[in-house]
Scaffold this motif. Structure first.
Motif, short mmCIF file in Angstrom:
data_model
loop_
_atom_site.label_atom_id
_atom_site.label_comp_id
_atom_site.label_asym_id
_atom_site.label_seq_id
_atom_site.Cartn_x
_atom_site.Cartn_y
_atom_site.Cartn_z
N ASP A 160 0.03 -29.49 16.25
CA ASP A 160 -0.04 -30.38 15.36
C ASP A 160 -1.04 -29.73 14.18
N THR A 161 -0.16 -29.22 13.02
CA THR A 161 -0.74 -28.50 11.86
C THR A 161 -1.79 -29.31 11.20
N SER A 162 -1.67 -30.50 10.83
CA SER A 162 -2.58 -31.00 10.14
C SER A 162 -3.06 -32.51 10.57
N GLN A 183 -4.54 -28.89 18.24
CA GLN A 183 -4.87 -28.95 16.79
C GLN A 183 -4.92 -27.60 16.22
N VAL A 184 -4.52 -27.25 14.95
CA VAL A 184 -4.42 -26.11 14.33
C VAL A 184 -5.62 -26.10 13.25
N GLN A 190 -1.05 -21.02 12.11
CA GLN A 190 -0.10 -21.98 13.11
C GLN A 190 0.63 -20.99 13.99
N HIS A 191 1.40 -19.94 13.69
CA HIS A 191 2.14 -19.07 14.51
C HIS A 191 1.37 -18.63 15.63
N ILE A 206 8.33 -27.82 23.02
CA ILE A 206 7.24 -27.67 22.06
C ILE A 206 7.67 -28.37 20.83
N ILE A 207 6.86 -29.27 20.29
CA ILE A 207 7.06 -30.00 19.05
C ILE A 207 6.11 -29.19 17.92
N ILE A 208 6.79 -28.76 16.69
CA ILE A 208 6.19 -28.07 15.73
C ILE A 208 6.78 -28.88 14.36
#
Length: 538
Positions: A160-162, A183-184, A190-191, A206-208
């Motif tokens: 979850d990037t943000s 959490q990122v 993120q990578h 995996i969900i991105i």
């Protein structure tokens, strides 16, 4: 019937807004379609809905208003995004050079249960899926639903990037089901977290969200190669648009320039240097989100990319929700007649002496064919039946041939197997060499049409003859102009010179003007009625 259940926790978002802005929204009958609230310093606050915008108050936004909202929400991260704990709302900040907040975008986050029904079968197929669409079209909503659906039967980890997928705070929103969320801390990392998720937590899915950097694209490929189902999103309008993006094109295999052998280039009817797919795509399926109720689906990304690079027609699948709430599926397949009628089944003459006399005319010391293709034995013309004609091009530009057919509105199918061909189309140089496919076609009685040059005008002349199209006299001028423009382009692309078909004095005058406009030199050669224009560089 596709029934949706929407959870938006809108009251929690309104609670962080200044009183006068909150009151205006609470009184609005359109708050169910609210997308975001805009607060910019020194400007009037605005609300954006799915069907338009609304000024919420006649008093300008002040620094005190902005500070009040900032204090009521969570901490802003390196990406200038914050949230409200255990909700899906997102608050994004605009800062000045000093780092002070001077604008806020308060975006409503909604969990739409049931939105995944339109692609439920694809998500459950265990193939990797890329959702492509412009901002605000609903990519994250579908991603969140995909996480909930897959978590019922698989181990799912969300990167979850943000905090937009599972909401702000340490406890994720219930909309993601049994999925786990990582959490990122910094978007640029993120990578690394994507690889960490695979190595440490043994996910099956995996969900991105928002793959936007080259390192993230490389990490996505690494994950897919380890046998993990990957479901991600990226910004873009279409598959063609993504291919032209040098950063993200690797998600669909990437493109590179390769040099073909002479035989392969002739078989394809292309130049020797062509674009090819570099590697297998990271994602098996690509879904273009046109709007929340309309999707275009490429079930085989590798096949779709190859079709684009070779100029073939794409056949994606359309899915949409109709007025009754039912999901409709349509396939835009190319319909071809497997037994297309071909009326001009004549065979070319191959006598060396007679063919030279019939095919060529002497013009000022140069030899050119009298027509765009070799003359054939006259046959009583059959009634016009615009059935599909299957053409085997040998050394002929396939894209130009398709364009010529589209311009004449005639149905053709380009085949790469002589057994399926109704006709063969080739260039004069290849016909003189009598390669094996040409000899084989003549043995079988398949008509061979020979072009003097690889131009659209020449191809149109052949198609006019094949389909027995009546040509109006005015077409001669338009055809001559098209041939002139094609010739000019060939010279500009590097050809030493181009010699056009014989024309009348009036048409030759127009051809000279076009050449001068392109800063090229042109002269007329030969005697009437075979006098023609030659175009070359200075």
């Amino acid at each position: 019937m596709n029934t949706l259940q929407i959870t938006d926790d809108l009251d929690l978002l309104l609670a962080v807004l200044p009183d006068r802005i909150r009151s205006a929204l609470e009184q609005s009958e359109r708050k169910g379609t609210l997308i975001e609230v805009i607060m910019d310093l020194g400007r009037l606050p605005e609300a954006r809905f799915t069907d338009g915008e609304l000024v919420l108050n006649e008093q300008e936004v002040t620094l005190q208003d902005l500070r009040m909202v900032v204090e009521r929400v969570g901490d802003f991260g390196a990406d200038n995004r914050a949230g409200i704990e255990r909700t899906l709302h997102r608050i994004s900040a605009i800062r000045n050079r000093k780092g002070d907040v001077i604008g806020l975008t308060c975006r409503v986050g909604r969990a739409v249960y049931g939105a995944i029904e339109i692609i439920k079968d694809i998500v459950n197929s265990e193939r990797s899926i890329l959702l492509l669409g412009r901002p605000g079209v609903g990519k994250t909503t579908l991603l969140r639903e995909a996480a909930r659906l897959r978590s019922e039967v698989k181990r799912v980890v969300i990167v979850d990037t943000s905090n937009e997928i599972a909401g702000d705070g340490d406890i994720p929103h219930p909309a993601i089901g049994r999925s786990r969320r990582m959490q990122v801390p910094n978007p640029s990392l993120q990578h690394e977290l994507m690889i960490e998720a695979v190595e440490n937590h043994m996910p099956e899915v995996i969900i991105i969200d928002e793959i936007g950097r080259e390192l993230e694209a490389i990490a996505a490929r690494t994950i897919a190669e380890r046998g993990v189902q990957l479901i991600g999103t990226a910004h873009g309008n279409s598959l063609e648009n993504l291919l032209m993006n040098p950063t993200l094109s690797d998600l669909v295999g990437g493109i590179e320039s390769v040099t073909l052998s002479d035989e392969e280039a002739r078989r394809r009817g292309t130049q020797k240097s062509v674009l090819e797919r570099r590697a297998p795509p990271t994602f098996d399926v690509l879904i273009e989100i046109k709007d929340r109720q309309h999707l275009v689906i490429h079930h085989d990304v590798a096949q779709a990319v190859d079709a684009i690079l070779r100029g073939r027609e794409l056949t994606p699948e359309d899915r949409y929700v109709d007025e009754r709430g039912e999901i409709q599926i349509s396939r835009r397949e190319v319909v071809t007649d497997e037994h297309g009628d071909f009326s001009a089944r004549s065979r070319r003459r191959r006598g060396r002496e007679t063919s030279t006399e019939q095919l060529l005319k002497e013009t000022n010391g140069h030899t050119y064919p009298n027509d765009a293709y070799v003359e054939h034995e006259e046959i009583e013309p059959a009634p016009v039946k615009r059935n599909t004609v299957r053409i085997y091009p040998y050394g002929v530009g396939q894209n130009r041939l398709r364009a010529a057919a589209n311009g004449l509105n005639v149905p053709i199918q380009i085949v790469d197997n002589l057994n399926a061909a109704d006709a063969v189309m080739t260039l004069k140089n290849y016909y003189r060499q009598q390669p094996a496919p040409i000899q084989d076609a003549e043995r079988r009685g398949i008509p061979v049409y020979v072009l003097r040059s690889n131009t659209g005008a020449q191809m149109e002349q052949v198609l006019v003859d094949i389909f027995h199209i009546t040509v109006d006299p005015i077409d001669a001028f338009e055809e001559a102009m098209r041939e002139t423009q094609d010739g000019i382009q060939r010279v500009l692309n590097g050809a030493s010179d181009v010699i056009l078909s014989p024309q009348s004095a009036a048409i030759r005058s127009q051809q000279h003007q076009l050449a001068r406009a392109a800063n090229l030199v042109s002269h007329s050669y030969g005697r009437e009625p075979y006098r023609r224009v030659r175009i070359f560089r200075r």
